[in-house]
Every structure is written in structure tokens, then in C-alpha cells.
Design a protein around this motif. Sequence first.
Motif, short mmCIF file in Angstrom:
data_model
loop_
_atom_site.label_atom_id
_atom_site.label_comp_id
_atom_site.label_asym_id
_atom_site.label_seq_id
_atom_site.Cartn_x
_atom_site.Cartn_y
_atom_site.Cartn_z
N MET A 25 0.84 -1.20 0.00
CA MET A 25 0.00 0.00 0.00
C MET A 25 0.87 1.24 0.00
O MET A 25 2.08 1.16 0.25
CB MET A 25 -0.90 0.00 1.25
CG MET A 25 -0.12 0.05 2.56
SD MET A 25 -1.20 -0.05 4.02
CE MET A 25 -1.84 -1.71 3.84
N GLU B 229 -0.58 5.55 3.86
CA GLU B 229 -1.68 4.76 4.42
C GLU B 229 -1.16 3.82 5.51
O GLU B 229 -1.78 3.66 6.58
CB GLU B 229 -2.36 3.95 3.33
CG GLU B 229 -3.54 3.13 3.84
CD GLU B 229 -4.19 2.28 2.76
OE1 GLU B 229 -5.06 1.47 3.11
OE2 GLU B 229 -3.81 2.43 1.58
N ARG C 48 -0.65 5.81 8.63
CA ARG C 48 -1.89 6.11 9.34
C ARG C 48 -2.40 4.89 10.10
O ARG C 48 -2.87 4.99 11.24
CB ARG C 48 -2.94 6.62 8.36
CG ARG C 48 -2.70 8.05 7.88
CD ARG C 48 -3.91 8.59 7.13
NE ARG C 48 -4.05 7.94 5.82
CZ ARG C 48 -3.50 8.37 4.69
NH1 ARG C 48 -2.73 9.46 4.72
NH2 ARG C 48 -3.70 7.76 3.56
#
Length: 288
Positions: free
Chosen positions: A231, A235, A238
Amino acid sequence: MLEVIIAAVSGVLGAALGSWATMRAARTAERTALEAARITKEVREAEIEFVDVSLVEPEDLDEADRASLAPADGRGRGMAILDVKLRNSGGETAYIYELRLKPWDVRDGFRPELPGIVEDHETRSYPSRVGPSHHYQDRRENGHDPERPQRVSQALPPGEVDRFLVSVKTPACFFRANVSVTFNAGRTAEANNLKFLRKPPDWVDPDSMLELLRARLQECGPFAARGSRRMPAAEAGRLCLAEYEESLLAAAALYALAGRTSDPEYAAIHASRSRIPQMRQDLGLDHS
């Protein structure tokens, strides 16, 4: 003739009463002697009782106590120091030669998963380096049995209090345990249902976590891995911070379970949670 009979009977009764009185006095004396012997024995025997047992980190000990530790005591992975205080309320010296820690209700925290490094950004092969997930401590490491007795050698005179330190393998962040000592040819004393809590690891500190995550994101470049997924690195960052918040909540719950909400570490854990929005901004994860 009657007078002779009465005199004879009186003599027999008198002798019988005298014999009974003598036997009763002997039995009373025997019971008294046995009771005195029992009391004397009880007073003479050592009687160990626990004053306090706590789990401490080596760095929390004062300089003199740290100097008494062997170089490796409490410094290995999953190791801590058991601080034991005992009192001998009996009448003879207690020779303590074994300590046993029996943990139960074992509960652990977990470390948030840092983004993994994808070596080749153009392929979907699994990364060769992925941060550990939900693995803070392996209590089965090296086949170590946390209930294995620890050999000690302490002599505790009558009426005195003694304190000694024992390096122990801790099974988790939080656990309950029974602690017992063996002394004087197999006698034991035990303290039950004690609660033990270790300090949270360094990553609980938001500045430490921020530097760890920043360094990892720089290593990852534009893409990162989380488990088997590939990914964007932002992301993954987070998700890492979201898991960081979950791990802080889990750590706070362990402090509450241990009844230690007045500890400064408990307040620090909640202060760390309040820093997470700022951490997202510092890492540029709010608008990416």
C-alpha cells in the motif's frame, strides 16, 4: 469389732484417695509439661511471613541496590527484579533456600506494527522485512519455565526483617502470581494473588514512536507493506498510528487492572494519546 472394720475401711479409702490424688497430680504435671514443650517448640520454630513483594526495573533501583546485581540480572528480554521483604516472627533462624513464582491471569500488551519495507516497488512480492505485529514478549522463549524455582540463600534471625532481590523471567506486561519461599527442611510461606505490572516500553513515549515511524517511512519510500498487503506508505503510517492508539488504550487498561491509575506512567499513556493528531501532522499524514 465394728470399730475395727470401720478403721480398716477408712484406711483402704484413704489409701485409694491418696493414690488417686497422686495419679491426678502426675497426669496434671505431665499435661503441663507437654503443653509447655509444645509452646516452647512453637516459639522456637521459625515462622516466615511476607512483608511486601514488588516487581521493579533495574534502572528504578538506587545505586547501591543496582551494584548488588549480577551484570545480566534483569537486563535480558522479559527479565525484571522481584523485590522481596520477609519477616521471621518465630524463635529460631530461618534458612531460606528457594523462591517460586507461580504466574496466572497473564495479560500482555502489543507493539504497533511499523510499516514494512518493500524492496522492489514494481513487484507484488511479499516484503522481506516486516515489523512485528502483536508480539511484545514470548514467554516460552528458550523453553524457560516461569514457574521454575529460583535458588536463594538467606539466613533470617528471629524477629528480624530481610530484603533481597531476585532476577525473574516475567511472563507478560501484567500478571497475577503466588510467590512462595521454602525454608528449614521444606517448610513454606506463601503470598497469594499478588498483582504485578511492568512499565510500558519506550515506544509508548510519543517522541520515541514519532522517530521510529518517521525513520521507517523514510526507508520505505512511496510504498510500504503491512502484513501481506502492499500500500502507499502514507496509508501504512496512518494505520500504524491507529494501532498505536489501540496499544496505548490496552496499556492503560492494564494499569487500571493493577489498581495503578495514580502512577505517573498511567497519566503519561493518556498524554501520549493526546499527541497522536499532532504526530499525524508532523509526519504529513493528514492530507496525503
